[in-house]
Design an enzyme around this catalytic site. Structure first.
Site, mmCIF file in Angstrom:
data_model
loop_
_atom_site.group_PDB
_atom_site.id
_atom_site.type_symbol
_atom_site.label_atom_id
_atom_site.label_comp_id
_atom_site.label_asym_id
_atom_site.label_seq_id
_atom_site.Cartn_x
_atom_site.Cartn_y
_atom_site.Cartn_z
ATOM 1 N N ASP A 141 -81.648 -63.835 -0.416
ATOM 2 C CA ASP A 141 -82.457 -64.804 -1.172
ATOM 3 C C ASP A 141 -83.912 -64.360 -1.159
ATOM 4 O O ASP A 141 -84.609 -64.402 -2.156
ATOM 5 C CB ASP A 141 -82.452 -66.199 -0.531
ATOM 6 C CG ASP A 141 -81.104 -66.831 -0.449
ATOM 7 O OD1 ASP A 141 -80.212 -66.180 0.105
ATOM 8 O OD2 ASP A 141 -80.958 -67.962 -0.912
ATOM 9 N N ASP B 160 -84.727 -69.960 -9.669
ATOM 10 C CA ASP B 160 -83.918 -70.029 -8.454
ATOM 11 C C ASP B 160 -83.457 -68.597 -8.221
ATOM 12 O O ASP B 160 -82.617 -68.084 -8.962
ATOM 13 C CB ASP B 160 -82.715 -70.967 -8.670
ATOM 14 C CG ASP B 160 -81.856 -71.098 -7.428
ATOM 15 O OD1 ASP B 160 -82.077 -70.343 -6.464
ATOM 16 O OD2 ASP B 160 -80.948 -71.952 -7.423
#
Ligand code: AFP
Length: 338
Positions: free
Chosen positions: A71, A116
């Site tokens: 991430d 995102d």
């Protein structure tokens, strides 16, 4: 034989349809595709490089989820590809609590980017498809100055572009600038996204429902009734498919039709309920894609694209998919059917 069209050429040709376009948005999207290729390469190598794993968690993100190394890598890659181009005045990410400024040394552009970086990443250890979701708004703050929250806190209807990249069995980029939805598959050998799904239209009706039924005891009664209905003989033959990675579940819904639901749950707060998906980073961009492809995206009470976010990490209920399926859901939700 069909023509070979790169995403770059597609962007330039789409820009030509707008005589007043300056090329800024095209260049911005172009920069983004580079970040996506870098992330795709890292996702492909992830297992090999041992950069993943719940026990490798390094942080917690703004929404309190575990942030894994990949991430963070995706977040940094997008930031480093986009901070200096002169097209953006600010960025907002699901992984960051606050607005991300453009460094002082770089010019401030007329757009704001929300993203995102790696949606679905809690499933990544089991090789489930993950993806990047993005949207672009035109700034509302004065030109040349640093961006502010208001540049990002705009209705989904105001998005000038939205899209996602799914890092699955192949890597696919799906985007819209308001002239249909177009899908490109990454040819890793050539290093280019090539047009593979021009002008995607969601089927009018599908036979797949996609939702986390583990939450059903905490749904509102109308949603429970609807899901009971799709499982009943009178509905025909519905299939259940739920990956738990919104990008993968909505991508399938876009191509095969059906309905994706993440309604409000009344677990922690039995009166007001709580929502899981983020309006800016997940719901609005995916709603823009689904609507552009001819589908419907709603909270139940209103179109998702009509919601004005009041904070960067606001969450909302999400119901989206084929028009016939979502209309049927709304009949239950509005109490017209039981
Ligand atoms: P992660 O990025 O933390 O994996 O969250 C993914 C997500 O926001 C979205 O992609 C899924 O649709 C949803 O969560 C799944 O949530 P449940 O695990 O509650 O079904």
């Amino acid at each position: 034989m069909s023509k070979i069209i790169t995403v770059q050429r597609h962007l330039v040709e789409s820009q030509a349809l707008h005589p007043s376009a300056t090329g800024d948005l095209t260049a911005l999207l172009w920069d983004l595709t580079l970040a996506f290729k870098v992330i795709a390469r890292a996702v492909r190598k992830a297992g090999l490089l041992d950069v993943l794993g719940q026990d490798e968690a390094v942080d917690s993100n703004a929404s309190g989820d575990t942030v894994m190394k990949l991430d963070r890598y995706a977040q940094d890659t997008i930031y480093r590809a986009m901070d200096h181009g002169g097209h953006l005045c600010c960025m907002a990410s699901e992984e960051e609590q606050e607005l991300i400024p453009i460094p002082d040394k770089y010019p401030k552009g007329k757009y704001a980017l929300s993203f995102d970086p790696l949606d679905g990443s809690s499933n990544i250890d089991v090789n489930v498809s993950v993806g990047t979701i993005f949207s672009i708004t035109q700034r509302v703050s004065p030109e040349g100055t640093p961006g502010v929250d208001a540049d990002v806190l705009q209705k989904g209807r105001e998005l000038v572009a939205a899209g996602y990249v799914i890092y699955g069995s192949s890597t696919m980029l799906v985007y819209s600038t308001g002239q249909g939805v177009h899908g490109f598959t990454l040819d890793a050998g050539v290093g280019e996204f090539l047009l593979s799904h021009p002008n995607i239209r969601i089927p009018e009706r599908g036979t797949i429902y996609s939702t986390n039924e583990g939450n059903s005891a905490y749904w509102d009664q109308a949603t429970r009734d609807y899901v009971d209905f799709v499982k009943s003989p009178e509905s025909g033959a519905y299939k259940s498919r739920y990956i738990g990675s919104m990008i993968a579940d909505v991508h399938r819904t876009l191509l095969y039709g059906g309905i994706f639901l993440y309604p409000k749950t009344y677990r922690k707060d039995p009166v007001n309920g709580e929502c899981k998906l983020r309006l800016i980073y997940e719901a609005a961009p995916m709603a823009a894609i689904v609507e552009q492809a001819g589908g419907i995206a709603t909270t139940g009470d209103e179109a998702l694209l009509d919601l004005t976010p009041t904070s960067l990490h606001e969450r909302c209920p999400v119901i989206m998919g084929s028009p016939a399926n979502v209309k049927e859901y709304l009949e239950f939700y509005r109490g017209e059917r039981r």
